[in-house]
Every structure is written in structure tokens, then in C-alpha cells.
Scaffold this motif. Structure first.
Motif, PDB file in Angstrom:
ATOM      1  N   GLN A  20      11.359   8.008  33.242  1.00 56.91           N
ATOM      2  CA  GLN A  20      11.515   7.567  31.861  1.00 56.91           C
ATOM      3  C   GLN A  20      12.724   6.640  31.691  1.00 56.91           C
ATOM      4  N   PRO A  21      13.889   6.989  32.243  1.00 49.73           N
ATOM      5  CA  PRO A  21      15.012   6.037  32.125  1.00 49.73           C
ATOM      6  C   PRO A  21      14.714   4.704  32.809  1.00 49.73           C
ATOM      7  N   ARG A  23      11.748   3.305  33.077  1.00 49.85           N
ATOM      8  CA  ARG A  23      10.852   2.577  32.170  1.00 49.85           C
ATOM      9  C   ARG A  23      11.629   2.019  30.989  1.00 49.85           C
ATOM     10  N   THR A  24      12.629   2.758  30.527  1.00 45.93           N
ATOM     11  CA  THR A  24      13.455   2.283  29.422  1.00 45.93           C
ATOM     12  C   THR A  24      14.223   1.025  29.833  1.00 45.93           C
ATOM     13  N   TRP A  28      13.952  -2.699  28.164  1.00 42.61           N
ATOM     14  CA  TRP A  28      15.089  -3.492  27.708  1.00 42.61           C
ATOM     15  C   TRP A  28      15.072  -4.871  28.365  1.00 42.61           C
ATOM     16  N   ARG A  75      22.500   0.959  29.781  1.00 40.16           N
ATOM     17  CA  ARG A  75      21.437   1.861  30.208  1.00 40.16           C
ATOM     18  C   ARG A  75      21.307   1.870  31.731  1.00 40.16           C
ATOM     19  N   PRO A  88      21.047   8.839  24.558  1.00 42.98           N
ATOM     20  CA  PRO A  88      20.439   7.574  24.135  1.00 42.98           C
ATOM     21  C   PRO A  88      21.489   6.472  24.038  1.00 42.98           C
TER      22      PRO A  88
END
Length: 113
Positions: A20-21, A23-24, A28, A75, A88
Motif C-alpha cells: 500500500q505505501p 502504491r501511494t 504521488w 512519503r 499519513p
């Protein structure tokens, strides 16, 4: 028991910690690319048909690019330290993005009138 492609092993691969991170970060980066294209288009329009509102939109979009770059780097740095970091991105980054995109859209709309 029946084995299928959508079985537990496939779900485990999709829900693996750390994906998930990642993909984040990719999201971005796509946002940064889209904002770069929008800024380049706005800059091209401002040079072809100079107006104060298009110049302002280009400057605001440049500031949005800086904010997106900061968010992406923040991130990515968190992901490299610890892939399952649940924190977040600070809400100020999102607020600045929304305000900047809204301001740029307003400037472009003014140039169309």
C-alpha cells in the motif's frame, strides 16, 4: 477444497504489508507527472497568448509542483525507513494542493473570459 487464482495465496500477495505505501508513492508520482504536464501546457499557453491570469496560473501550478514534490519525497523517505509506516502525509500538504489547484483553475477560467 478447491484452489483458484483468487484463493488465499492471491489475496496474500495483494494485501502484503508494504504494498500500500508503495502504491501511494506511485500515485504521488503520477500526480506529479500530471501536474508537470498541466504546468507546461499553461506555460505554453501563457507564451502564445500572454495574459496576467495565465502567468499567475503558471506560477501557482509551479508552487503546486513544489508541494507535490515535497509530499512525494516525504512519503518515499518514510517508505524506505519502514515499509509499514501507517502515518499519513500531513494535512497541510493536501490543503496546499487543493488551494493551489483551485487558484490555478480560477486563473485559467479568468483567462478564458
Amino acid at each position: 477444497m478447491r484452489s483458484s487464482v483468487t484463493g488465499d495465496s492471491a489475496r496474500g500477495a495483494v494485501n502484503a504489508p508494504g504494498l500500500q505505501p508503495e502504491r501511494t508513492i506511485l500515485a504521488w508520482q503520477r500526480t506529479l507527472l500530471a501536474a508537470t504536464v498541466a504546468c507546461a501546457g499553461c506555460a505554453r499557453a501563457a507564451t502564445g497568448r500572454p495574459s496576467a491570469s495565465l502567468t499567475a496560473a503558471t506560477l501557482v501550478l509551479s508552487a503546486v509542483l513544489v508541494v507535490i514534490t515535497i509530499g512525494t519525497r516525504l512519503r518515499r523517505r518514510r517508505y524506505r525507513r519502514r515499509a509499514d509506516d501507517p502515518r499519513p502525509i500531513p494535512q497541510t500538504v493536501g490543503a496546499l494542493l487543493c488551494a493551489g489547484i483551485g487558484a490555478a483553475a480560477g486563473c485559467v477560467l479568468l483567462s478564458l473570459l
